[in-house]
Write a protein that holds these residues in place. Sequence first.
Motif, PDB file in Angstrom:
ATOM      1  N   GLY A 163       0.808  -1.215   0.000  1.00 37.63           N
ATOM      2  CA  GLY A 163       0.000   0.000   0.000  1.00 37.63           C
ATOM      3  C   GLY A 163       0.835   1.255   0.000  1.00 37.63           C
ATOM      4  O   GLY A 163       2.056   1.222  -0.114  1.00 37.63           O
ATOM      5  N   THR A 164       0.165   2.369   0.144  1.00 38.97           N
ATOM      6  CA  THR A 164       0.857   3.654   0.176  1.00 38.97           C
ATOM      7  C   THR A 164       1.354   3.929   1.592  1.00 38.97           C
ATOM      8  O   THR A 164       0.832   3.394   2.577  1.00 38.97           O
ATOM      9  CB  THR A 164      -0.084   4.784  -0.269  1.00 38.97           C
ATOM     10  N   PHE A 165       2.361   4.778   1.678  1.00 38.97           N
ATOM     11  CA  PHE A 165       2.892   5.164   2.980  1.00 38.97           C
ATOM     12  C   PHE A 165       1.936   6.132   3.664  1.00 38.97           C
ATOM     13  O   PHE A 165       1.420   7.042   3.035  1.00 38.97           O
ATOM     14  CB  PHE A 165       4.258   5.865   2.835  1.00 38.97           C
ATOM     15  N   THR A 166       1.753   5.934   4.946  1.00 38.62           N
ATOM     16  CA  THR A 166       0.997   6.908   5.725  1.00 38.62           C
ATOM     17  C   THR A 166       1.939   8.039   6.107  1.00 38.62           C
ATOM     18  O   THR A 166       3.165   7.935   5.942  1.00 38.62           O
ATOM     19  CB  THR A 166       0.425   6.272   7.004  1.00 38.62           C
ATOM     20  N   ASP A 182       4.405   6.748   8.575  1.00 34.62           N
ATOM     21  CA  ASP A 182       5.447   5.930   7.940  1.00 34.62           C
ATOM     22  C   ASP A 182       6.521   6.817   7.322  1.00 34.62           C
ATOM     23  O   ASP A 182       7.717   6.561   7.462  1.00 34.62           O
ATOM     24  CB  ASP A 182       4.859   5.034   6.847  1.00 34.62           C
ATOM     25  N   ARG A 183       6.080   7.863   6.615  1.00 41.40           N
ATOM     26  CA  ARG A 183       7.027   8.777   5.963  1.00 41.40           C
ATOM     27  C   ARG A 183       7.887   9.492   7.010  1.00 41.40           C
ATOM     28  O   ARG A 183       9.103   9.607   6.850  1.00 41.40           O
ATOM     29  CB  ARG A 183       6.273   9.801   5.118  1.00 41.40           C
ATOM     30  N   ASN A 184       7.271   9.938   8.095  1.00 39.58           N
ATOM     31  CA  ASN A 184       8.023  10.613   9.155  1.00 39.58           C
ATOM     32  C   ASN A 184       9.065   9.677   9.770  1.00 39.58           C
ATOM     33  O   ASN A 184      10.202  10.077  10.031  1.00 39.58           O
ATOM     34  CB  ASN A 184       7.076  11.140  10.229  1.00 39.58           C
ATOM     35  N   GLU A 185       8.677   8.421  10.006  1.00 38.25           N
ATOM     36  CA  GLU A 185       9.607   7.432  10.568  1.00 38.25           C
ATOM     37  C   GLU A 185      10.761   7.163   9.605  1.00 38.25           C
ATOM     38  O   GLU A 185      11.919   7.045  10.015  1.00 38.25           O
ATOM     39  CB  GLU A 185       8.859   6.133  10.882  1.00 38.25           C
TER      40      GLU A 185
END
Length: 99
Positions: free
Chosen positions: A42-45, A48-51
């Motif tokens: 799926g797409t990054f939340t 997720d992007r911040n991590e």
Amino acid sequence: MMMRILSAVALCLALTGATQAAASCYVNRPGVDISFGVKVGGTFTEADRNEFYMLRLRGMGVDATSVEMWGGCVRAFVRKPGGGEEMQLFHPQSLERVG
């Protein structure tokens, strides 16, 4: 009266610097940028992007405590060696510090 004027000038200078730094985050950096059209999962939340950015910054030696996208830049709150934290801005492609 003089203190109010100095405070207003300092605020304007701070906002101008942040605006200039954010504007430079929208500019592509020189070099090769390779992307592939393969998608797995799926797409990054946003979390997720911040991590992902936090792990990349820490891998570069930046002691970030929190990371988020802010005005086109990656905004990180970074521990200072003497204690406390400061906000730093990074370009999202190269993670080069811009502000």
